[in-house]
Design a protein around this motif. Structure first.
Motif, PDB file in Angstrom:
ATOM      1  N   SER A   1      48.139  60.685  18.940  1.00  0.00           N
ATOM      2  CA  SER A   1      49.161  60.597  19.987  1.00  0.00           C
ATOM      3  C   SER A   1      48.879  61.723  20.976  1.00  0.00           C
ATOM      4  O   SER A   1      48.237  62.722  20.607  1.00  0.00           O
ATOM      5  N   PRO A   2      49.315  61.583  22.258  1.00  0.00           N
ATOM      6  CA  PRO A   2      48.998  62.613  23.255  1.00  0.00           C
ATOM      7  C   PRO A   2      49.415  64.018  22.802  1.00  0.00           C
ATOM      8  O   PRO A   2      48.721  64.990  23.073  1.00  0.00           O
ATOM      9  N   GLU A   3      50.545  64.113  22.080  1.00  0.00           N
ATOM     10  CA  GLU A   3      51.039  65.427  21.640  1.00  0.00           C
ATOM     11  C   GLU A   3      50.108  66.110  20.636  1.00  0.00           C
ATOM     12  O   GLU A   3      50.268  67.287  20.353  1.00  0.00           O
ATOM     13  N   ASP A   4      49.170  65.352  20.063  1.00  0.00           N
ATOM     14  CA  ASP A   4      48.234  65.932  19.093  1.00  0.00           C
ATOM     15  C   ASP A   4      47.168  66.794  19.761  1.00  0.00           C
ATOM     16  O   ASP A   4      46.418  67.484  19.084  1.00  0.00           O
TER      17      ASP A   4
ATOM     18  N   ILE B   1      51.564  72.237  36.449  1.00  0.00           N
ATOM     19  CA  ILE B   1      51.989  70.877  36.104  1.00  0.00           C
ATOM     20  C   ILE B   1      51.637  70.562  34.654  1.00  0.00           C
ATOM     21  O   ILE B   1      50.720  71.147  34.089  1.00  0.00           O
ATOM     22  N   GLU B   2      52.420  69.662  34.074  1.00  0.00           N
ATOM     23  CA  GLU B   2      52.052  69.113  32.767  1.00  0.00           C
ATOM     24  C   GLU B   2      51.806  67.629  32.980  1.00  0.00           C
ATOM     25  O   GLU B   2      52.657  66.921  33.499  1.00  0.00           O
ATOM     26  N   LYS B   3      50.595  67.188  32.634  1.00  0.00           N
ATOM     27  CA  LYS B   3      50.267  65.766  32.785  1.00  0.00           C
ATOM     28  C   LYS B   3      49.975  65.171  31.416  1.00  0.00           C
ATOM     29  O   LYS B   3      49.490  65.869  30.532  1.00  0.00           O
TER      30      LYS B   3
ATOM     31  N   GLU C   1      43.821  61.712  38.936  1.00  0.00           N
ATOM     32  CA  GLU C   1      44.944  60.782  39.065  1.00  0.00           C
ATOM     33  C   GLU C   1      46.255  61.550  39.282  1.00  0.00           C
ATOM     34  O   GLU C   1      47.098  61.148  40.084  1.00  0.00           O
ATOM     35  N   ALA C   2      46.414  62.692  38.602  1.00  0.00           N
ATOM     36  CA  ALA C   2      47.615  63.519  38.792  1.00  0.00           C
ATOM     37  C   ALA C   2      47.686  64.011  40.239  1.00  0.00           C
ATOM     38  O   ALA C   2      48.748  63.989  40.874  1.00  0.00           O
TER      39      ALA C   2
ATOM     40  N   LYS D   1      40.383  67.905  33.840  1.00  0.00           N
ATOM     41  CA  LYS D   1      40.796  67.587  32.476  1.00  0.00           C
ATOM     42  C   LYS D   1      40.822  66.069  32.320  1.00  0.00           C
ATOM     43  O   LYS D   1      41.207  65.361  33.256  1.00  0.00           O
ATOM     44  N   ASP D   2      40.432  65.581  31.146  1.00  0.00           N
ATOM     45  CA  ASP D   2      40.412  64.123  30.968  1.00  0.00           C
ATOM     46  C   ASP D   2      41.811  63.586  30.678  1.00  0.00           C
ATOM     47  O   ASP D   2      42.794  64.321  30.680  1.00  0.00           O
ATOM     48  N   SER D   3      41.893  62.287  30.429  1.00  0.00           N
ATOM     49  CA  SER D   3      43.215  61.656  30.340  1.00  0.00           C
ATOM     50  C   SER D   3      43.838  61.772  28.960  1.00  0.00           C
ATOM     51  O   SER D   3      45.030  61.554  28.798  1.00  0.00           O
ATOM     52  N   ARG D   4      43.026  62.111  27.943  1.00  0.00           N
ATOM     53  CA  ARG D   4      43.571  62.095  26.598  1.00  0.00           C
ATOM     54  C   ARG D   4      44.351  63.371  26.325  1.00  0.00           C
ATOM     55  O   ARG D   4      43.888  64.466  26.596  1.00  0.00           O
TER      56      ARG D   4
END
Length: 398
Positions: free
Chosen positions: A19-22, A44-46, A53-54, A75-78
């Motif tokens: 999950s993204p939070e990991d 920012i937090e993305k 994209e952000a 930074k990548d999207s994961r």
């Protein structure tokens, strides 16, 4: 040849990024914003989107041209990322009031200049590994102790080689001027892709049925489709067909080739990653300056204190090569790839000048703990170094 610095220590196994939070990454800024000036620095937090994209979403919402938005690192999207971006002529309160999908503004302070790429000290990571072995904590701590003492192998790793794991091979074919191979590799391997249509498209290409391949390629494979459209018009003109690839993507293939050759040097030097040898070009960690090691015994204490480290090649037409045995190893590696320094002197904005990169980097504030979700790791790395290099040593799940 073993490919781990900590080959004698067992790994934890497990998986990441469920999950993204990991996977939380926090940029460590080079300097704080000063509180005045025409730019506003927004922390920012993305989540789930790339840096570009952000920036696109922020620029659109604030009616600022995208190219005027500054950022320090890609930074990548994961996962979840906290990073700073700069925006001109936007009030801090306007930024703080924004509500955007995938992007949250945590703070906004004025500063005098635009934020530039590379203007960061490093990144702090907080990563959860799930499904680890029962003795994961002592195993992780044993590996982290070695990495703290000897350094982290400064690998780029698999994420650099694209979905099909062959970006570096495309780059090598470009450098060798072998356009047919470059196109073949770009179209890909049916065994490495998902989906019947996509596999069928690659198989048709391999049979020489170019029009059928174009018809079968899924819409999201835009680059492949554009290359095939050119081949349909001018069969056999692979060089012209490859020109359909976006320059940014071409640059990516070339840098993947550089990265792959560098990673090979790291693997070959694992046993002496923390030792400088005569002929090495050593890097001073405080400022990145390189110098030729003439007397290894004189420089050994500085390497032991982690003031300096040996460097490896990001090959290019102007890169300084090491001397002695290391220089011979670098020249042999380049020759085995069928390349010379002159191969990197490409036209059309694709020229690769090359540079030196330290073979190891220090790990900061590393700690591990176990909770109900698995193994939780925290550590920081200098800019340009990847968390996957640490995870690889800890998990050993290859």
């Amino acid at each position: 040849m073993h490919s781990y610095l900590t080959a004698g220590l067992p790994g934890t196994g497990g998986t990441i990024k469920e999950s993204p939070e990991d996977f939380l990454v926090e940029e460590l800024p080079l300097y704080p914003p000063c509180g005045e000036g025409e730019h506003t620095y927004a922390l920012i937090e993305k989540r789930g989107i790339t840096t570009l994209e952000a920036i696109r979403r922020l620029a659109r919402a604030l009616k600022v041209p995208e190219r005027e938005v500054g950022y320090a690192g890609m930074k990548d999207s994961r996962g979840v990322t906290r990073q700073t971006v700069s925006l001109p002529r936007v009030a801090p309160e306007e930024l703080r009031a924004l509500e955007l999908s995938g992007v949250v503004v945590l703070s906004a302070v004025r500063h005098r200049n635009k934020l530039r790429l590379g203007h960061l000290a490093g990144n702090r990571f907080r990563i959860r590994i799930r499904g680890v072995v029962p003795e994961a904590l002592p195993r992780a701590e044993a590996v982290l102790a070695v990495l703290a003492r000897r350094g982290v192998p400064n690998r780029f790793g698999e994420q650099r080689y694209g979905v099909q794991g062959n970006s570096h091979l495309i780059g090598r074919a470009m450098l060798a001027g072998d356009w047919r191979t470059a196109v073949d590799l770009l179209i890909g391997d049916p065994a490495r892709v998902e989906g019947e249509g996509w596999r069928g498209a690659i198989e048709a290409y391999r049979r020489g049925a170019i029009e059928e391949s174009l018809h079968l390629f899924p819409g999201h494979c835009r680059t492949e489709r554009e290359v095939l459209q050119r081949l349909v018009k001018r069969p056999g003109d692979f060089e012209r067909a490859f020109q359909a690839v976006h320059p940014r993507l071409r640059k990516l293939y070339l840098s993947a080739c550089q990265s792959h050759l560098f990673d090979r040097v790291v693997t070959e030097r694992l046993d002496s990653l923390d030792t400088v040898m005569a002929g090495d070009l050593a890097c001073k960690h405080e400022n990145g300056a390189c110098f030729l090691v003439e007397d290894a015994a004189v420089e050994a204490p500085r390497a032991a204190r982690f003031e300096i480290s040996p460097t490896g090649p990001l090959f290019g037409c102007r890169m300084t090569q090491a001397g002695g045995e290391e220089g011979e190893r670098e020249r042999a590696l380049l020759a085995a790839a069928g390349l010379t320094p002159a191969s990197f002197d490409l036209p059309g904005g694709l020229r690769m000048e090359g540079e030196r990169r330290p073979l190891r980097v220090p790990i900061g504030g590393a700690r591990a703990e176990v909770d109900a979700g698995g193994l939780l790791l925290e550590f920081s790395l200098p800019k340009g170094s990847y968390a996957t290099a640490v995870l690889r040593e800890i998990m050993k799940s290859e």
